[in-house]
Design a protein around this motif. Structure first.
Motif, PDB file in Angstrom:
ATOM      1  N   GLU A 326      41.093  35.573  36.161  1.00  0.00           N
ATOM      2  CA  GLU A 326      42.083  36.678  35.936  1.00  0.00           C
ATOM      3  C   GLU A 326      41.812  37.856  36.784  1.00  0.00           C
ATOM      4  N   ASN A 327      40.687  38.218  36.913  1.00  0.00           N
ATOM      5  CA  ASN A 327      40.039  39.441  37.573  1.00  0.00           C
ATOM      6  C   ASN A 327      40.420  39.269  38.993  1.00  0.00           C
ATOM      7  N   ALA A 328      40.075  38.229  39.583  1.00  0.00           N
ATOM      8  CA  ALA A 328      40.402  37.863  40.964  1.00  0.00           C
ATOM      9  C   ALA A 328      42.048  37.932  41.274  1.00  0.00           C
ATOM     10  N   ALA A 329      42.883  37.425  40.278  1.00  0.00           N
ATOM     11  CA  ALA A 329      44.208  37.613  40.299  1.00  0.00           C
ATOM     12  C   ALA A 329      44.872  39.119  40.056  1.00  0.00           C
ATOM     13  N   ALA A 330      44.092  39.623  39.265  1.00  0.00           N
ATOM     14  CA  ALA A 330      44.617  41.197  39.129  1.00  0.00           C
ATOM     15  C   ALA A 330      44.105  41.957  40.439  1.00  0.00           C
ATOM     16  N   VAL A 331      42.972  41.438  41.130  1.00  0.00           N
ATOM     17  CA  VAL A 331      42.832  42.318  42.292  1.00  0.00           C
ATOM     18  C   VAL A 331      44.039  42.049  43.343  1.00  0.00           C
ATOM     19  N   ARG A 332      44.230  40.854  43.316  1.00  0.00           N
ATOM     20  CA  ARG A 332      45.408  40.495  44.369  1.00  0.00           C
ATOM     21  C   ARG A 332      46.663  41.153  43.801  1.00  0.00           C
ATOM     22  N   GLU A 333      47.089  41.046  42.407  1.00  0.00           N
ATOM     23  CA  GLU A 333      48.510  41.583  42.103  1.00  0.00           C
ATOM     24  C   GLU A 333      48.415  43.093  42.300  1.00  0.00           C
ATOM     25  N   ALA A 334      47.288  43.682  42.213  1.00  0.00           N
ATOM     26  CA  ALA A 334      47.309  45.342  42.420  1.00  0.00           C
ATOM     27  C   ALA A 334      47.343  45.554  43.965  1.00  0.00           C
ATOM     28  N   PHE A 375      39.701  42.006  32.798  1.00  0.00           N
ATOM     29  CA  PHE A 375      39.142  42.120  31.418  1.00  0.00           C
ATOM     30  C   PHE A 375      37.664  41.742  31.763  1.00  0.00           C
ATOM     31  N   LYS A 376      36.892  42.075  30.831  1.00  0.00           N
ATOM     32  CA  LYS A 376      35.257  41.843  30.844  1.00  0.00           C
ATOM     33  C   LYS A 376      34.840  41.974  32.658  1.00  0.00           C
ATOM     34  N   ASP A 377      35.124  43.207  33.297  1.00  0.00           N
ATOM     35  CA  ASP A 377      34.898  43.427  34.559  1.00  0.00           C
ATOM     36  C   ASP A 377      33.586  44.176  34.326  1.00  0.00           C
ATOM     37  N   GLN A 378      32.366  43.667  33.756  1.00  0.00           N
ATOM     38  CA  GLN A 378      31.515  44.474  33.193  1.00  0.00           C
ATOM     39  C   GLN A 378      30.603  45.285  34.157  1.00  0.00           C
ATOM     40  N   HIS A 379      30.459  44.937  35.520  1.00  0.00           N
ATOM     41  CA  HIS A 379      29.745  45.728  36.421  1.00  0.00           C
ATOM     42  C   HIS A 379      30.763  46.216  37.664  1.00  0.00           C
ATOM     43  N   GLN A 380      32.198  46.362  36.985  1.00  0.00           N
ATOM     44  CA  GLN A 380      33.102  46.824  37.725  1.00  0.00           C
ATOM     45  C   GLN A 380      33.198  46.053  39.016  1.00  0.00           C
ATOM     46  N   GLU A 381      32.726  45.045  39.379  1.00  0.00           N
ATOM     47  CA  GLU A 381      32.831  44.243  40.551  1.00  0.00           C
ATOM     48  C   GLU A 381      34.112  44.049  41.267  1.00  0.00           C
ATOM     49  N   TYR A 382      35.153  43.649  40.438  1.00  0.00           N
ATOM     50  CA  TYR A 382      36.543  43.476  40.776  1.00  0.00           C
ATOM     51  C   TYR A 382      37.161  44.764  41.049  1.00  0.00           C
ATOM     52  N   GLN A 383      36.735  45.892  40.194  1.00  0.00           N
ATOM     53  CA  GLN A 383      37.402  47.223  40.555  1.00  0.00           C
ATOM     54  C   GLN A 383      37.084  47.747  41.733  1.00  0.00           C
ATOM     55  N   GLN A 384      35.782  47.311  42.123  1.00  0.00           N
ATOM     56  CA  GLN A 384      35.406  47.985  43.584  1.00  0.00           C
ATOM     57  C   GLN A 384      36.221  47.232  44.463  1.00  0.00           C
ATOM     58  N   GLN A 385      36.492  46.088  44.279  1.00  0.00           N
ATOM     59  CA  GLN A 385      37.273  45.077  45.240  1.00  0.00           C
ATOM     60  C   GLN A 385      38.569  45.921  45.308  1.00  0.00           C
ATOM     61  N   VAL A 386      39.172  46.281  44.373  1.00  0.00           N
ATOM     62  CA  VAL A 386      40.566  46.922  44.403  1.00  0.00           C
ATOM     63  C   VAL A 386      40.325  48.167  45.200  1.00  0.00           C
ATOM     64  N   VAL A 387      39.207  49.048  44.906  1.00  0.00           N
ATOM     65  CA  VAL A 387      39.254  50.308  45.562  1.00  0.00           C
ATOM     66  C   VAL A 387      39.020  49.963  47.100  1.00  0.00           C
ATOM     67  N   GLY A 592      29.515  52.878  24.696  1.00  0.00           N
ATOM     68  CA  GLY A 592      30.790  52.780  25.107  1.00  0.00           C
ATOM     69  C   GLY A 592      31.118  53.235  26.623  1.00  0.00           C
ATOM     70  N   PHE A 593      30.116  53.846  27.060  1.00  0.00           N
ATOM     71  CA  PHE A 593      30.467  54.514  28.659  1.00  0.00           C
ATOM     72  C   PHE A 593      29.114  53.885  29.481  1.00  0.00           C
ATOM     73  N   VAL A 594      28.508  53.012  28.976  1.00  0.00           N
ATOM     74  CA  VAL A 594      27.464  52.350  29.752  1.00  0.00           C
ATOM     75  C   VAL A 594      28.177  51.504  30.880  1.00  0.00           C
ATOM     76  N   GLY A 595      27.585  51.840  32.124  1.00  0.00           N
ATOM     77  CA  GLY A 595      28.361  50.884  33.336  1.00  0.00           C
ATOM     78  C   GLY A 595      29.265  51.592  34.037  1.00  0.00           C
ATOM     79  N   ILE A 596      29.626  52.574  33.778  1.00  0.00           N
ATOM     80  CA  ILE A 596      30.496  53.593  34.596  1.00  0.00           C
ATOM     81  C   ILE A 596      29.844  53.824  35.883  1.00  0.00           C
ATOM     82  N   ILE A 597      30.605  53.657  36.966  1.00  0.00           N
ATOM     83  CA  ILE A 597      29.822  53.518  38.336  1.00  0.00           C
ATOM     84  C   ILE A 597      30.619  54.661  38.917  1.00  0.00           C
ATOM     85  N   ASP A 598      29.807  55.524  40.343  1.00  0.00           N
ATOM     86  CA  ASP A 598      30.498  56.329  41.068  1.00  0.00           C
ATOM     87  C   ASP A 598      30.781  55.699  42.182  1.00  0.00           C
TER      88      ASP A 598
END
Length: 623
Positions: A326-334, A375-387, A592-598
């Motif tokens: 789902e996260n890989a698909a979310a990256v492509r969709e975004a 969901f469950k992108d705990q280390h923001q791996e997929y969000q980094q891909q989107v960025v 709650g906010f552990v894992g927020i990266i810069d």
């Protein structure tokens, strides 16, 4: 991608299809046609499964839930008709943009099949896939009926919550969070609802049947085991009792009009359907992530694959596997959303600020698309891909915009300078007074150039480069001018240098503005990612707390019930679970906010390359 609405599903599925089938070798497999149906729609699903002994009228009850007189095949003999698990997707009658997925399971205890392990897996899959589990039995709730529900005693062996091999007592809390609501339907009920001479309702009848006996003898333990398992695994319980629908010809009941059925049966069916439709929740993963039809198909495939491999279905493994997909698909969709929006909104060449504003809007919306599905992108791996992907797309657009601006500006200057080039070839500028004419023509050409619209972000840079290349030409014309003295020529030469320097300064300002805007884009991207990440973490934290709170309420209710019956030891064990759950709540709040990266470091390397390209233009001009 085609997204089906509830109406589309009704048209697509006029009748049920086989969802999980029994292969000839006795193994289970997911039907490809059912997966294709589920994969085509993205609505949240409310999943209601029914289990129970074969030939007890499960399919008929499910047809009532579907609001149809026919659908799931009933069969008219003592032989079990439903094999495997059948699925019917319908628009939810009360929840817009939701689907009601009905799962009718193969009858348990079919003597012709004689495969108890298959029954166990069918039961386990019904539990894993549903948000409401209906257990259908005949007659009364007695020891025999409870013993036939022995599958519930094996759930810890059939379903793992965590990836570890061993079951721990603490895992019971996790089962509380994810197991469905339990509804017991008793068919052909003919007794009075009385306990010790007092009239009770259906729920009281069920709770009385689930009361535990005191003692540690083997007989008592055997008596308590199925009751304790139901109490542990299904804290949300409901009961309905149905009289026989017709006095005779039960094998043709699906063809009998409603007005000819026993009206007590009809009223109870209506009450049952109302309860299921109103209270059944959207199917969610552990952590509260909403399941869609597509994801339901993925879950089923994951569980059945685990069973086929000889393993025990594990919720954590299934969720982790689904999260990757789902996260890989979310990256492509975004990414696709951003590209499509930019192509639609950006008309190149355009100005730096306008392009930046459009980018900011599209980037924000693309991130929202990603966050909604991921969901469950705990280390923001997929969000980094989107960025990274959006940043690279933006820089490609900037470079294309820059190149188109260069081409547009060079074309304008070439077009506007045709007349001057012709006069130069004819020697008009080398005649007396030619230098003054040259300056007037050049100023007119520059004025036309400035007035021309749509030049984009390189207008001043390209003009500076053009004037620099014309510098020698202007100097030659000035030196050939007969009307000017040497002093006047020197002054004119200085004015030429000043004009060029003024234009170079404009070009530098234009480039510096572009670099400044890139830094602003970087800052805005970083802030937007952090903002949306915080919102996502808060949302997920709230879902986890809600899940934990519901489990806590169930435990406290169970503790109260066992204390009232004098089971002090059992109440103390529940108290340990309550304290453990409260500890989980505290950890959820604290973490709650552990894992927020810069994202600054990620973006800096990308945007530095863009700055290097941008500054190369002004460097060439200044040389």
């Amino acid at each position: 991608m085609v997204v089906l609405t509830g109406l589309d599903l009704a048209v697509l599925m006029p009748t049920p299809v086989c969802f999980i089938e029994n292969a000839l070798d006795g193994s289970l497999r997911v039907n490809r046609a059912a997966l294709d149906i589920l994969a085509s729609h993205h609505e949240p699903v409310v999943v209601v499964s029914i289990v129970g002994l074969y030939r007890t009228g499960k399919s008929y009850l499910m047809n009532w839930l579907a609001g149809k007189t026919q659908g799931f095949p009933l069969g008219s003999t003592v032989q079990s008709h439903t094999k495997g698990i059948w699925m019917w997707c319908l628009p939810h009658p009360l929840k817009p943009n939701h689907s009601l997925v009905l799962l009718d399971t193969e009858g348990l205890g079919d003597v012709s099949k004689g495969d108890q392990k298959n029954d166990c897996w069918i039961f386990a899959l019904a539990v894993l896939l549903s948000s409401t589990l209906v257990y259908n039995s005949m007659g009364t709730i007695d020891q025999y009926a409870l013993e036939k529900l022995y599958f519930v005693t094996e759930l810890t062996e059939l379903i793992k919550v965590k990836a570890s091999d061993d079951f721990h007592e603490d895992d019971e809390i996790e089962y509380l969070k994810i197991f469905p609501t339990f509804v017991w339907c008793i068919r052909d009920f003919s007794l009075e609802l009385k306990i010790e001479g007092k009239v009770v309702n259906q729920d009281d009848y069920l709770e009385h049947a689930l009361l535990l006996k005191k003692g540690n003898s083997k007989k008592v333990m055997e008596y308590n085991l199925p009751r304790q398992c139901i109490r542990n695994f299904f804290p949300k319980r409901k009961c309905f009792v149905f009289v026989r629908p017709v006095a005779r010809d039960l094998h043709t009941v699906e063809h009998i009009p409603e007005q000819k059925l026993d009206q007590s049966f009809v009223q109870e069916c209506q009450r049952f359907c109302k309860y299921v439709h109103e209270t059944s929740q959207v199917k969610c993963l552990k952590g509260g992530h909403v399941i869609t039809g597509r994801m339901l198909g993925m879950l089923a495939s994951s569980y059945v694959s685990a069973i086929a491999s000889g393993a025990v279905p594990c919720l954590d493994d299934a969720v982790t596997s689904m999260a990757r997909i789902e996260n890989a698909a979310a990256v492509r969709e975004a990414s696709d959303y951003y590209r499509q929006q930019m192509e639609q909104l950006v008309k190149m060449p355009t100005e730096t600020k306008e392009l930046s504003d459009i980018h900011g809007k599209c980037e924000k919306e693309a991130l929202e698309v990603f966050m909604q599905r991921s969901f469950k992108d705990q280390h923001q791996e997929y969000q980094q891909q989107v960025v990274c992907d959006l940043a690279h797309q933006y820089l490609d657009i900037c470079q294309k915009n820059q190149q188109l601006s260069v081409e547009k500006c060079q074309g304008l200057l070439q077009s506007f300078s045709v007349e001057m080039d012709q006069k130069l070839q004819e020697g008009i500028y080398t005649r007396p007074g030619g230098y003054q004419l040259y300056i007037e023509d050049r100023n007119l050409m520059v004025s036309k150039y400035h007035s021309a619209p749509g030049k984009g972000i390189k207008a001043e840079v390209i003009l500076a480069d053009f004037l620099k290349r014309k510098q020698m030409e202007a100097h030659a014309i000035l030196q050939a001018e007969k009307k000017l003295s040497e002093a006047e020529k020197l002054l004119a030469s200085e004015m030429e240098k000043a004009t060029l320097m003024e234009q170079v300064n404009k070009a530098r300002e234009e480039e510096l503005f572009g670099l400044k805007q890139l830094r602003e884009d970087e800052r805005r991207t970083n802030e937007e990612n952090l903002r949306q990440m915080r919102m996502k973490i808060v949302e997920e934290r709230e879902e986890m707390l809600k899940e934990q709170e519901q489990a806590l309420e169930s435990l406290m209710a169970e503790q109260k019930a066992v204390l009232e019956k004098g089971f002090q030891e059992k109440a103390e064990l529940i108290e340990e679970q309550i304290q453990q759950l409260k500890g989980q709540e505290q950890q959820t709040w604290a973490g709650g906010f552990v894992g927020i990266i810069d994202f600054i470091g990620i973006l800096r390397s990308i945007f530095n390359a863009a700055r290097a390209v941008a500054t190369s233009f002004i460097g060439e001009v200044e040389e």
